[in-house]
Design a protein around this motif. Structure first.
Motif, short mmCIF file in Angstrom:
data_model
loop_
_atom_site.label_atom_id
_atom_site.label_comp_id
_atom_site.label_asym_id
_atom_site.label_seq_id
_atom_site.Cartn_x
_atom_site.Cartn_y
_atom_site.Cartn_z
N VAL A 85 0.84 -1.20 0.00
CA VAL A 85 0.00 0.00 0.00
C VAL A 85 0.88 1.25 0.00
O VAL A 85 0.59 2.22 -0.71
CB VAL A 85 -0.95 -0.01 1.21
CG1 VAL A 85 -1.65 1.32 1.37
CG2 VAL A 85 -1.97 -1.12 1.09
N GLY A 255 -9.62 -1.23 -4.82
CA GLY A 255 -8.37 -1.79 -4.30
C GLY A 255 -7.83 -2.95 -5.11
O GLY A 255 -6.66 -3.24 -5.06
N ASP A 259 -5.59 -6.42 -4.23
CA ASP A 259 -5.15 -5.29 -3.41
C ASP A 259 -4.01 -4.49 -4.03
O ASP A 259 -3.35 -3.72 -3.34
CB ASP A 259 -4.71 -5.77 -2.01
CG ASP A 259 -5.91 -5.95 -1.09
OD1 ASP A 259 -7.02 -5.54 -1.50
OD2 ASP A 259 -5.75 -6.50 0.01
N GLN A 262 -4.67 -0.66 -3.96
CA GLN A 262 -5.09 -0.10 -2.67
C GLN A 262 -4.16 1.05 -2.26
O GLN A 262 -2.95 0.92 -2.32
CB GLN A 262 -4.99 -1.23 -1.64
CG GLN A 262 -5.88 -1.11 -0.44
CD GLN A 262 -7.32 -1.51 -0.71
OE1 GLN A 262 -8.12 -0.66 -1.00
NE2 GLN A 262 -7.64 -2.77 -0.60
N TRP A 267 -7.53 1.58 1.93
CA TRP A 267 -7.16 0.48 2.82
C TRP A 267 -7.63 0.77 4.25
O TRP A 267 -8.11 -0.12 4.95
CB TRP A 267 -5.65 0.25 2.77
CG TRP A 267 -5.26 -1.16 3.08
CD1 TRP A 267 -5.84 -2.29 2.57
CD2 TRP A 267 -4.23 -1.59 3.97
NE1 TRP A 267 -5.22 -3.39 3.09
CE2 TRP A 267 -4.23 -3.00 3.94
CE3 TRP A 267 -3.31 -0.92 4.78
CZ2 TRP A 267 -3.34 -3.75 4.70
CZ3 TRP A 267 -2.42 -1.67 5.52
CH2 TRP A 267 -2.43 -3.07 5.49
#
Lengths: 310, 303
Positions: A85, A255, A259, A262, A267
């Motif tokens: 992230v 996301g 992910d 993200q 998140w």
């Protein structure tokens, strides 16, 4: 104003006038304070209090019963998804802001080149992406990127290009998220830079022309130095907004895939609201703070400097 | 004049006067070409929204060009504008935005007048502080706010979560700092002689504000109000976090969460809903573009 109606006030004895002026001064600042009070209350209760409460929340365990200190942060540092992230947020914000600034500057130059009376309608059309609520326009992009009916892929097919998995492949999805962000934000830069370009005196360009400067030298030695202030303020400002972006990623990819797109905001929402781990979500959102503080310090320095010049 | 310059320049490119005119023409043509490309890039999504909104589901899934409407229909518009759910979103959005604009304008005009003109202990710091609060993003505040509202519920018994009016409490944090900031800029530009004259005539501070500052700074007030409206109409994160039942949702969240459900997307309806949702700010922008731009640039140039 009605002078006559209040003429009696002027004819007061001198001693009373001094006394009245004293209470008047006192009253002036009191009135001022009460006028600003709603603002102070709103900022204190709904911005400063939640911001500091976020710091407190981030030191609690999931059920919010036990103090864990830096536990949440240490937990995050050990997780690969956290570093993913961080990486994605940085790539997203830096790339998007860079392209927004460059496209904004280029488009502003093109509009500035036009005859003055034609500029209005071009400017009007170019600002439309900034006016549409981002959640709404991102829906249009979502539909343009649709896996089976993508209108872009339909055009590509006519040129023999294979369909692009816009939101299915992590790299294309990252590209798509940045593209939409640039699309939304570039008009803002364009408007700012256009305003700045108009404030550069023509004589400077004439002087540069006489000295034999080419277009690049004019840009590098005249335009950019004159616009330095506005460029730094828009870039820093946009860095904060882009780094904290939520709408576009949420609507476009939520996301995904895996992910890979993200960012901090989405998140934090996933962890804090959807998975109900408020302290962990608060910890994630706090990571936006360093970038924010960094940008804020520079913006503040700039404002103070300009304040002193004035 | 231009034609002679052109032919002259064509014959002798090195000629000085001719080359400047020719360059200007070249720059102009180049600018138009690139501007057209950028306008296409910037306007494709809204246009595509409009194109899709006129199609039936059958046409959307048919093997025909997605960029053209072969059998236009207003069915999507009629469906949405008669759907109680969608109209509720619209009503909630209008209510929230109206209240937020009203609260924002009252609070920020009072505060800006006080900070720009009257000054009190710490007012200069407060003015800078207001600008800094504007830089704190909603994405940092929604989690602690969520928790605070849950706590207040336990304390007072009032349910804050899942009511549209909670947005009226929260949205001013997004609008007031910036509006105050630009109003400070507008108020500071009003000459001091004007308020001195009014004060000598015996006007109170409130009269000074309502009879002189508000009328003189009206363009700034309109720009700030447009900003407040656009922000509260477009806000997405807070309603997504704080409201869940269909009858409490505002437009952006309502469209995203209720029209997109399950595996079958009715894109014709989604695009219609999104376009209608984008219409109020777009219409406002079409009529008040200059105020809109003034508001945008004021934040950076008046600082």
């Amino acid at each position: 104003m009605s002078v006559i109606a209040h003429a009696d006030r002027i004819q007061a004895p001198p001693g009373a006038a001094v006394r009245r002026r004293k209470s008047f001064l006192r009253r002036r600042s009191t009135v001022a304070f009460f006028m600003a009070l709603p603002l102070i209350l709103i900022v204190a209760l709904l911005v400063l209090y939640p911001a500091s409460y976020a710091v407190y929340l981030s030191t609690l365990n999931k059920t919010m019963e036990r103090f864990v200190g830096f536990g949440n942060f240490l937990f995050l540092f050990k997780r690969d998804s956290f570093w993913m992230v961080v990486e994605q947020s940085v790539i997203f914000a830096v790339t998007a802001v860079l392209f927004k600034a460059v496209i904004g500057l280029v488009v502003a130059h093109f509009v500035h080149n036009l005859p003055a009376k034609g500029q209005r309608k071009w400017r009007g059309m170019l600002l439309v992406p900034w006016v549409i609520p981002p959640a709404m326009s991102t829906l249009a992009w979502l539909w343009l990127f649709d896996p089976s009916y993508s209108a872009f892929n339909w055009i590509f097919a006519h040129f023999g290009i294979d369909p692009v998995p816009w939101l299915g492949n992590p790299y294309w999805a990252r590209f798509a998220v940045i593209l939409v962000n640039v699309w939304v934000g570039a008009p803002f830069f364009m408007i700012m830079y256009l305003a700045a370009l108009k404030s550069v005196p023509d004589q400077l360009y004439e002087a540069a022309e006489i000295d034999g400067a080419n277009w690049f030298q004019k840009l590098w030695y005249v335009t950019l130095p004159m616009m330095r202030n506005i460029i730094s303020i828009t870039v820093l400002f946009s860095l904060i907004v882009t780094f904290a972006n939520f709408d576009i990623v949420r609507v476009l990819t939520n996301g995904g895939p895996l992910d890979q797109t993200q960012v901090f905001a989405t998140w934090a929402f996933r962890l804090g609201i959807e998975s109900n781990d408020i302290p962990l979500g608060a910890s994630v959102s706090l990571f936006m703070f360093p970038v924010l503080a960094f940008a804020a310090i520079f913006i503040l320095r700039d404002i103070n400097r300009r304040g002193n010049e004035a | 004049m231009t034609t002679t310059a052109q032919t002259y320049a064509g014959a002798a490119p090195s000629a000085r006067g001719g080359s400047i005119t020719r360059n200007r023409r070249k720059v102009l043509i180049l600018s138009y070409v690139f501007l057209v490309l950028f306008v296409i890039f910037f306007l494709t999504p809204p246009l595509y929204m409009f194109i899709t909104s006129l199609k039936t589901s059958a046409e959307i899934s048919a093997e025909v060009s997605p960029w053209w409407v072969f059998s236009p229909t207003l069915a999507n518009y009629i469906q949405l504008l008669t759907s109680p759910v969608y109209l509720t979103f619209f009503r909630n959005s209008i209510l929230v935005s109206t209240f937020v604009v009203a609260i924002t304008m009252v609070v920020s005009i009072l505060a800006a007048f006080s900070l720009a003109r009257m000054k009190f202990w710490g007012s200069a710091t407060l003015a800078t502080g207001v600008f800094l609060t504007y830089l704190i993003p909603d994405t940092l505040l929604f989690i602690p706010m969520f928790k605070t509202f849950a706590f207040l519920h336990d304390l007072t018994g009032i349910e804050f979560i899942n009511h549209w009016w909670v947005l009226v409490i929260i949205y001013p944090t997004l609008t007031i700092p910036f509006c105050t900031w630009i109003m400070i800029g507008y108020f500071s530009s009003i000459p001091k002689e004007l308020d001195e004259a009014a004060l000598i005539d015996g006007a109170s501070y409130m009269q000074l504000l309502t009879k002189i500052f508000v009328p003189v700074a009206l363009p700034g007030i309109i720009a700030a109000a447009i900003f407040a409206f656009t922000v509260s109409w477009a806000q997405f994160l807070y309603p997504l976090a704080f409201t869940t039942s269909t009858d409490q949702l505002v437009l952006p969240v309502g469209i995203v969460t209720t029209l997109i459900k399950g595996d079958v997307f009715n894109w014709g309806q989604i695009m219609t809903g999104a376009l209608l949702g984008a219409a109020p700010p777009l219409i406002l922008y079409a009529f008040l573009m200059d105020y809109y731009i003034a508001g945008l640039t004021a934040g950076a140039t008046k600082g």
